[in-house]
Design an enzyme around this catalytic site. Structure first.
Site, PDB file in Angstrom:
ATOM      1  CG  ASP A   1       5.974 -11.993  -4.089  1.00 35.51           C
ATOM      2  OD1 ASP A   1       5.107 -12.734  -4.400  1.00 35.51           O
ATOM      3  OD2 ASP A   1       7.275 -12.512  -4.000  1.00 35.51           O
ATOM      4  CB  SER A   2       4.852 -14.637  -0.578  1.00 36.22           C
ATOM      5  OG  SER A   2       5.603 -15.230  -1.880  1.00 36.22           O
TER       6      SER A   2
ATOM      7  CB  CYS B   1       1.949 -12.775  -4.953  1.00 35.70           C
ATOM      8  SG  CYS B   1       1.913 -14.328  -4.236  1.00 35.70           S
TER       9      CYS B   1
ATOM     10  CD  GLU C   1      11.269 -16.370  -0.990  1.00 36.16           C
ATOM     11  OE1 GLU C   1      11.580 -16.152   0.211  1.00 36.16           O
ATOM     12  OE2 GLU C   1      10.982 -15.523  -1.836  1.00 36.16           O
TER      13      GLU C   1
ATOM     14  CB  CYS D   1       5.276 -18.529  -9.817  1.00 37.07           C
ATOM     15  SG  CYS D   1       5.916 -18.262  -8.045  1.00 37.07           S
TER      16      CYS D   1
ATOM     17  CG  HIS E   1       9.412 -16.593  -6.241  1.00 37.89           C
ATOM     18  ND1 HIS E   1       8.545 -15.999  -5.632  1.00 37.89           N
ATOM     19  CD2 HIS E   1      10.492 -16.620  -5.105  1.00 37.89           C
ATOM     20  CE1 HIS E   1       8.670 -15.538  -4.440  1.00 37.89           C
ATOM     21  NE2 HIS E   1       9.696 -15.817  -3.998  1.00 37.89           N
TER      22      HIS E   1
END
Ligand code: DGL
Length: 271
Positions: free
Chosen positions: A8-9, A71, A156, A190, A192
């Site tokens: 993932d990013s 992701c 994040e 997403c 996240h």
């Protein structure tokens, strides 16, 4: 070791890894978060492709026979090019899978009204990948999409429980529902976004259900491994979990538990 690679990013893919590990604890896993270059969701096609390819190359060097792009942004903007242009050259027997197709195959089973709302990064929404993929499997469904560019940076930076998160969640959820008030199912497209799930539910009208991808992707992977013994038998089974980040190990270790549900001890890698 020949682990399943999960990419993932940043931290979001840990919400997927958590579900995969819960269902298939026997395998070895290697997670890579490109935290130094996150978020990907606001970056161009070329940049997301370049970064994702570098991460896939590194995971292949670590002997992963199978890599999951956990992701959506990377799955939307880089997966097809990597599968069609790069994998043959890099390692023709390895496989790279994304999260958009398994989610699209399943999401139609959740809705009663046939109206689905997608919450995702700007990159995923602009790619239109979800509308295209879902319509292949469920052509009768109506799809509305809303880009939420502030959500990944908020998460994040560990601000997902704060009042700033409430403001942006309410704003984007209201904009999604204004597109189509008949929506009864909202997909968190997403990896996240599960960290904002309670706030998203609170902002939605009663009766609208929220679907996260982790369980869907894990079920689909389990099915894939049953159907592909030539891949499954290459994966080693010692229950190892390794975590790598391209940024600070201390930051990764302190944030990861909120996504993974357990503490981790990460290593650093420069790409
Ligand atoms: N978890 C990534 C996704 O699923 C976040 C993308 C980003 O880095 O903006 O799209």
């Amino acid at each position: 070791m020949h682990p399943i690679g999960v990419f993932d990013s940043g931290y979001g893919g840990l919400t997927v890894l958590r579900e995969i590990v819960a269902r298939m604890p026997q395998y070895d896993y290697l997670y890579l978060g490109d935290n130094a270059r996150a978020p990907y969701g606001t970056r161009s096609f070329e940049t997301v492709y370049k970064y994702t390819l570098q991460c896939v190359e590194w995971l292949l060097q670590q002997q992963c026979p199978l890599i999951i792009l956990a992701c959506n942004t990377a799955s939307a903007k880089a997966l097809r090019s990597i599968q069609q242009m790069d994998l043959q050259r890099l390692n023709p027997t390895a496989r790279v899978l994304g999260v958009i197709r398994p989610t699209s195959e399943t999401i139609g089973a959740y809705t009663r009204t046939g109206n689905i709302g997608i919450l995702a990064t700007r990159g995923t929404v602009q790619s239109n990948s979800y509308a295209l993929e879902i319509n292949k499997f469920f052509p009768q469904l109506h799809i509305a999409q809303e880009a939420c560019p502030m959500w990944v940076p908020i998460i994040e930076n560990g601000e997902h429980e704060g009042a700033g998160a409430d403001f942006f969640v309410r704003k984007n959820v209201a904009q999604l529902m204004a597109q189509n008030p008949k929506i009864d199912t909202v997909l968190l497209a997403c990896t996240h976004y599960p960290l904002l799930e309670q706030k998203i539910k609170a902002a939605l009208p009663q009766g609208v259900q929220v679907v996260s991808q982790g369980g869907i992707v894990a079920n689909s992977l389990q099915d894939y491994l049953h159907r592909h013994p030539e891949i499954e038998t290459q994966i080693t089974r010692q229950g190892n979990r390794l975590f790598y980040t391209t940024d600070s190990v201390a930051d990764f270790n302190s944030h990861a538990a909120a996504f993974y549900g357990a503490g981790v001890s990460a290593n650093h890698v420069d790409l």
